[in-house]
Design an enzyme around this catalytic site. Structure first.
Site, mmCIF file in Angstrom:
data_model
loop_
_atom_site.group_PDB
_atom_site.id
_atom_site.type_symbol
_atom_site.label_atom_id
_atom_site.label_comp_id
_atom_site.label_asym_id
_atom_site.label_seq_id
_atom_site.Cartn_x
_atom_site.Cartn_y
_atom_site.Cartn_z
ATOM 1 N N ASP A 48 0.880 -1.157 0.018
ATOM 2 C CA ASP A 48 0.036 0.222 -0.020
ATOM 3 C C ASP A 48 0.714 1.460 0.024
ATOM 4 O OD1 ASP A 48 1.291 -0.383 2.909
ATOM 5 O OD2 ASP A 48 -0.930 -0.633 3.638
ATOM 6 N N ASN A 80 -7.093 -2.975 13.932
ATOM 7 C CA ASN A 80 -8.865 -3.016 13.812
ATOM 8 C C ASN A 80 -8.721 -3.931 12.534
ATOM 9 O OD1 ASN A 80 -8.264 -1.661 11.855
ATOM 10 N ND2 ASN A 80 -9.699 -0.468 11.129
HETATM 11 C C1 GLP Z 1 -0.962 -0.260 8.897
HETATM 12 C C2 GLP Z 1 -0.401 -0.560 7.442
HETATM 13 C C3 GLP Z 1 -0.739 -1.926 7.519
HETATM 14 C C4 GLP Z 1 0.417 -2.361 8.682
HETATM 15 C C5 GLP Z 1 -0.588 -2.587 9.644
HETATM 16 C C6 GLP Z 1 -0.127 -2.424 11.241
HETATM 17 O O1 GLP Z 1 -1.748 1.546 8.693
HETATM 18 N N1 GLP Z 1 -0.788 0.254 6.433
HETATM 19 O O2 GLP Z 1 -0.097 -2.220 6.659
HETATM 20 O O3 GLP Z 1 0.529 -3.607 9.240
HETATM 21 O O4 GLP Z 1 -1.074 -0.172 9.752
HETATM 22 O O5 GLP Z 1 0.747 -1.090 12.044
HETATM 23 P P1 GLP Z 1 2.234 -1.522 12.644
HETATM 24 O O6 GLP Z 1 2.999 -2.436 12.460
HETATM 25 O O7 GLP Z 1 3.263 0.174 12.506
HETATM 26 O O8 GLP Z 1 1.729 -1.289 13.811
#
Ligand code: GLP
Length: 233
Positions: free
Chosen positions: A62, A128
């Site tokens: 993404d 979530n």
């Molecule tokens: C983000 C990304 C995800 C990621 C998630 C958790 O918004 N789009 O790909 O897995 O949220 O993020 P983190 O690893 O910093 O907790």
């Protein structure tokens, strides 16, 4: 789903790296990669290794809409800093968040995924239950699309920005259908804030209300969780 419990994020990143290494030895060439804090330790192990990625392809999950690849907060920048600048790949793909025609960019990204079937998809999980930026409610048959970020995600990600208003409200995300087509999936989750989502993903019903629950239907998923993220199991 295979669950591997580890002490902390460092051990978890090492485990994920070892799985990737084994898969490379058995011929894996295309990697679906993720951003966020979760895969950082895995990338450190990849960078420190003697593995050669110069004949490998990466396709990221993404990108924020509106940010250029040079922006410090963009996922392209994150990937360059954490991996690609240190371990060159043959080709690296991240959605173009500044594309003039976002719908065309989504279709183009789907073509890239179709031409390069993903051998291993690395995932984190949102509080979530989102995967990639596929927020609750996203249909399971979705391909790459423009998504509106939920308040929960904006709150969780604002720590990287100066202020919450700077967090983009939209993103381009590979869809759940494409994630599910990957041959193997490694999902990592570290920290207490992930405990409820991890439990619902593994033990709850398969529902679009918790996008990661669809992984119950994939036949090769490894979930790597530290003690805190496993605390509600
Ligand atoms: C983000 C990304 C995800 C990621 C998630 C958790 O918004 N789009 O790909 O897995 O949220 O993020 P983190 O690893 O910093 O907790």
């Amino acid at each position: 789903m295979k669950i591997i419990r580890v002490k902390n994020a460092d051990e978890g990143g090492k485990k994920a790296f070892e799985i990737i290494k084994e898969d490379i030895e058995s011929g894996a060439k295309t990697f679906g990669l993720a951003t966020g804090s979760t895969p950082e330790t895995m990338y450190s192990y990849m960078v420190a290794s003697d593995l050669d990625f110069s004949d490998k392809i990466s396709i990221n999950l993404d990108e924020y809409v509106g940010l250029s690849g040079e922006d410090d907060q963009s996922y392209r920048h994150f990937m360059n800093e954490h991996l690609f600048n240190k371990k060159p790949f043959k080709e690296t793909f991240v959605p173009n968040g500044q594309a003039e025609d976002l719908q065309a960019e989504c279709r183009h990204y789907d073509e890239i995924i179709a031409e390069n079937p993903i051998d291993i998809q690395v995932l984190g999980i949102g509080q979530n239950g989102h995967i990639g930026f596929n927020e609750p409610g996203t249909p399971f048959d979705a391909t790459t699309q423009v998504v509106g970020l939920t308040e929960s995600t904006i709150n969780a990600n604002k720590r990287y920005f100066e202020k919450a208003e700077d967090v983009p409200t939209h993103a381009l995300s590979m869809g759940i259908a494409s994630i599910m087509k990957s041959k193997k999936i490694i999902l990592m989750a570290f920290g207490e804030v992930k405990a409820a989502a991890v439990n619902a993903m593994l033990n709850g019903e398969v529902t679009t209300d918790l996008p990661a629950s669809i992984l119950q239907k994939h036949d090769d998923v490894v979930v790597i969780v530290d003690e805190a993220a496993a605390s509600k199991l």
